[in-house]
Design a protein around this motif. Structure first.
Motif, PDB file in Angstrom:
ATOM      1  N   LEU A 293       0.834  -1.208   0.000  1.00 22.96           N
ATOM      2  CA  LEU A 293       0.000   0.000   0.000  1.00 22.96           C
ATOM      3  C   LEU A 293       0.866   1.255   0.000  1.00 22.96           C
ATOM      4  N   ALA A 294       1.990   1.198   0.688  1.00 21.15           N
ATOM      5  CA  ALA A 294       2.953   2.306   0.789  1.00 21.15           C
ATOM      6  C   ALA A 294       4.246   1.638   1.247  1.00 21.15           C
ATOM      7  N   PRO A 295       5.397   2.325   1.223  1.00 20.74           N
ATOM      8  CA  PRO A 295       6.632   1.646   1.642  1.00 20.74           C
ATOM      9  C   PRO A 295       6.481   0.954   3.002  1.00 20.74           C
ATOM     10  N   GLY A 296       5.830   1.602   3.941  1.00 21.39           N
ATOM     11  CA  GLY A 296       5.723   1.030   5.280  1.00 21.39           C
ATOM     12  C   GLY A 296       4.341   0.511   5.630  1.00 21.39           C
ATOM     13  N   ARG A 297       3.516   0.264   4.603  1.00 17.97           N
ATOM     14  CA  ARG A 297       2.155  -0.205   4.880  1.00 17.97           C
ATOM     15  C   ARG A 297       1.753  -1.259   3.865  1.00 17.97           C
ATOM     16  N   SER A 298       1.034  -2.268   4.331  1.00 16.65           N
ATOM     17  CA  SER A 298       0.587  -3.304   3.419  1.00 16.65           C
ATOM     18  C   SER A 298      -0.751  -3.845   3.901  1.00 16.65           C
ATOM     19  N   ARG A 299      -1.395  -4.629   3.043  1.00 13.04           N
ATOM     20  CA  ARG A 299      -2.618  -5.300   3.467  1.00 13.04           C
ATOM     21  C   ARG A 299      -2.345  -6.792   3.497  1.00 13.04           C
ATOM     22  N   PHE A 300      -2.704  -7.411   4.610  1.00 14.75           N
ATOM     23  CA  PHE A 300      -2.566  -8.851   4.778  1.00 14.75           C
ATOM     24  C   PHE A 300      -3.934  -9.468   4.530  1.00 14.75           C
ATOM     25  N   THR A 301      -3.990 -10.367   3.567  1.00 13.11           N
ATOM     26  CA  THR A 301      -5.247 -11.061   3.288  1.00 13.11           C
ATOM     27  C   THR A 301      -5.034 -12.533   3.597  1.00 13.11           C
ATOM     28  N   HIS A 302      -5.944 -13.103   4.341  1.00 12.30           N
ATOM     29  CA  HIS A 302      -5.862 -14.529   4.666  1.00 12.30           C
ATOM     30  C   HIS A 302      -7.173 -15.198   4.285  1.00 12.30           C
ATOM     31  N   VAL A 303      -7.070 -16.128   3.346  1.00 11.99           N
ATOM     32  CA  VAL A 303      -8.241 -16.910   2.956  1.00 11.99           C
ATOM     33  C   VAL A 303      -8.045 -18.313   3.503  1.00 11.99           C
ATOM     34  N   LEU A 304      -9.006 -18.786   4.264  1.00  8.56           N
ATOM     35  CA  LEU A 304      -8.925 -20.157   4.752  1.00  8.56           C
ATOM     36  C   LEU A 304      -9.880 -21.009   3.907  1.00  8.56           C
ATOM     37  N   ALA A 305      -9.305 -22.035   3.279  1.00 14.27           N
ATOM     38  CA  ALA A 305     -10.115 -22.919   2.434  1.00 14.27           C
ATOM     39  C   ALA A 305     -10.145 -24.299   3.074  1.00 14.27           C
ATOM     40  N   ILE A 306     -11.334 -24.910   3.074  1.00 13.45           N
ATOM     41  CA  ILE A 306     -11.498 -26.219   3.718  1.00 13.45           C
ATOM     42  C   ILE A 306     -11.978 -27.231   2.671  1.00 13.45           C
ATOM     43  N   PRO A 307     -11.636 -28.514   2.893  1.00 12.12           N
ATOM     44  CA  PRO A 307     -11.926 -29.506   1.847  1.00 12.12           C
ATOM     45  C   PRO A 307     -13.415 -29.749   1.620  1.00 12.12           C
ATOM     46  N   GLY A 308     -14.240 -29.514   2.617  1.00  9.72           N
ATOM     47  CA  GLY A 308     -15.677 -29.722   2.426  1.00  9.72           C
ATOM     48  C   GLY A 308     -16.431 -28.864   3.408  1.00  9.72           C
ATOM     49  N   GLU A 309     -17.721 -28.687   3.181  1.00  8.98           N
ATOM     50  CA  GLU A 309     -18.502 -27.900   4.128  1.00  8.98           C
ATOM     51  C   GLU A 309     -18.647 -28.691   5.427  1.00  8.98           C
ATOM     52  N   PRO A 310     -18.621 -28.014   6.573  1.00 12.86           N
ATOM     53  CA  PRO A 310     -18.732 -28.738   7.854  1.00 12.86           C
ATOM     54  C   PRO A 310     -19.996 -29.595   7.873  1.00 12.86           C
ATOM     55  N   ALA A 311     -19.837 -30.854   8.340  1.00 17.41           N
ATOM     56  CA  ALA A 311     -20.956 -31.797   8.326  1.00 17.41           C
ATOM     57  C   ALA A 311     -21.992 -31.441   9.394  1.00 17.41           C
ATOM     58  N   ASP A 312     -21.507 -30.965  10.550  1.00 16.22           N
ATOM     59  CA  ASP A 312     -22.443 -30.666  11.633  1.00 16.22           C
ATOM     60  C   ASP A 312     -21.902 -29.517  12.479  1.00 16.22           C
ATOM     61  N   ALA A 313     -22.643 -29.189  13.517  1.00 12.42           N
ATOM     62  CA  ALA A 313     -22.286 -28.044  14.356  1.00 12.42           C
ATOM     63  C   ALA A 313     -20.933 -28.248  15.044  1.00 12.42           C
ATOM     64  N   ALA A 314     -20.656 -29.501  15.441  1.00 10.66           N
ATOM     65  CA  ALA A 314     -19.396 -29.779  16.142  1.00 10.66           C
ATOM     66  C   ALA A 314     -18.218 -29.535  15.208  1.00 10.66           C
TER      67      ALA A 314
END
Ligand code: FES
Ligand SMILES: [Fe+2]
Length: 384
Positions: A293-314
């Protein structure tokens, strides 16, 4: 094409052949000038010669999997919109209305839309970028018809990553050196969460932090060090990219010829030039993007990807806890804390260079590739 299993086994065998903490053969020591992180001239050069010209990862493909998906991001400070049309095609455009240039979609988490409606006067575009509605169109005397498409940006998805560029690019050539990434199946994952935060640190400090395992024992002693062997990684250059395999403690007493899941024994990490990292944890994947973004500034983006949609609440709860540990507990509280602390030290002028040892030399490869692109840009500009 060599499969991911073959590549990982090759690295795993080399890792297992030496003691934890023993440097990789061929490892070296080097320095990076502090000015590479601080100088506005260097920052401008990177933006102009690398970010405004080269393809870069802007998202995980699973974030824009469904038709109508929309994600606002940026390249070299220019707003870019990634969309998945009703026809299933991935497209990218400048994120600016053709009427009076208002930003169409706010940056942040991906969203799903039927159409892109400009917040200012309501000009409306479909997901393919075509202008489909202009309120009181008769007032433009036909001139709106010269503006019937959003300005396109080049985009392509490979191996589950979305690459975009202001200039045309060859996505196959770009990803050929890391072709085995396709085998990880990231394209078929689900996007669990995208978090973005502004960092008071040069973007390269974040990349440096993901290119060495030397800090794990100390910086991450209370969080993830319990899973990892100390300073034990195998790294390889793959074109401008870097593949790394970091030993987990389980590797110490594993039978490699019977190993079914490499990710239980070691963590594969891919640095994708210029500013992305994909980390293959045992049960999920982190895609990290460090945007200048600037010499001393940046944006950190973190995408978490999972192999499947959670099966249940647990399972959903387990995902949530894993995400919190890795995102807030490790990346934010530890890695980004260190990045900001380094930036502060750099800005104080305490040292004219940063020192990288034999457990950190992959970062020197990154600086070399980047420096070459910046220098190549300079000489090309001179010969223009
Ligand atoms: S600027 Fe977009 S409708 Fe006017
Ligand atoms: Fe770290």
């Amino acid at each position: 094409v060599t499969s991911a299993a073959e590549v990982q086994l090759r690295l795993l065998k080399r890792l297992a052949a030496r003691d934890a903490g023993e440097a990789q053969p061929g490892a070296f020591v080097g320095e990076v000038p502090a000015s590479d992180y601080l100088s506005p001239a260097r920052f401008a050069l990177e933006q102009e010669r690398v970010f405004a010209r080269e393809p870069q990862v802007v998202a995980a493909e699973c974030e824009v999997a469904g038709s109508g998906s929309c994600l606002a991001t940026e390249i070299a400070g220019i707003g870019v919109l990634i969309t998945r049309g009703a026809d299933g095609a991935l497209r990218a455009f400048r994120n600016a209305c053709r009427h009076r240039s208002t930003r169409l979609v706010e940056p942040g988490a991906p969203c799903v839309k039927k159409a892109l409606v400009c917040p200012y006067h309501g000009w409306t575009y479909d997901l393919a970028g075509r202008l489909i509605h202009v309120p009181r169109a008769e007032a433009f005397e036909g001139r709106e018809r010269e503006r019937e498409r959003l300005t396109p940006v080049h985009v392509a998805a490979r191996h589950g990553l979305v690459f975009a560029s202001l200039e045309a690019f060859d996505a196959d050539a770009l990803t050929a050196p890391i072709a085995e990434l396709a085998d990880f199946g990231l394209a078929g994952h689900f996007a669990y969460r995208r978090v973005e935060r502004e960092v008071r640190g040069n973007w390269k400090l974040t990349i440096d932090a993901f290119l060495e395992a030397y800090h794990v024992r100390h910086l991450h002693r209370g969080t993830i060090y319990r899973f990892f062997a100390d300073s034990s990684a195998e790294v390889e250059r793959a074109g401008p990219h870097i593949r790394a395999l970091t030993a987990r403690r389980a590797l110490a007493d594993a039978d490699l010829d019977r190993a079914e899941d490499v990710r239980q024994l070691a963590t594969p990490t891919y640095y994708v030039f210029p500013n992305a990292i994909a980390i293959f944890h045992p049960d999920y994947v982190s895609v990290v993007i460090s945007t200048p973004l600037a010499p001393g500034r940046s944006r950190f983006t973190h995408v978490l990807a999972i192999p499947g949609e959670p099966a249940d609440a647990a399972e959903a709860e387990h995902r949530h806890k894993s995400f919190e540990l890795i995102d807030s507990g490790v990346f934010l509280a530890e890695d980004l804390f260190a990045v900001e602390a380094m930036q502060a030290g750099l800005e104080s002028g305490a040292s004219s260079s940063l020192l990288f040892g034999e457990h950190e030399f992959a970062a020197l490869w990154f600086h070399e590739s980047l420096g070459e692109r910046c220098a190549a840009g300079v000489s090309a500009a001179r010969s223009d």
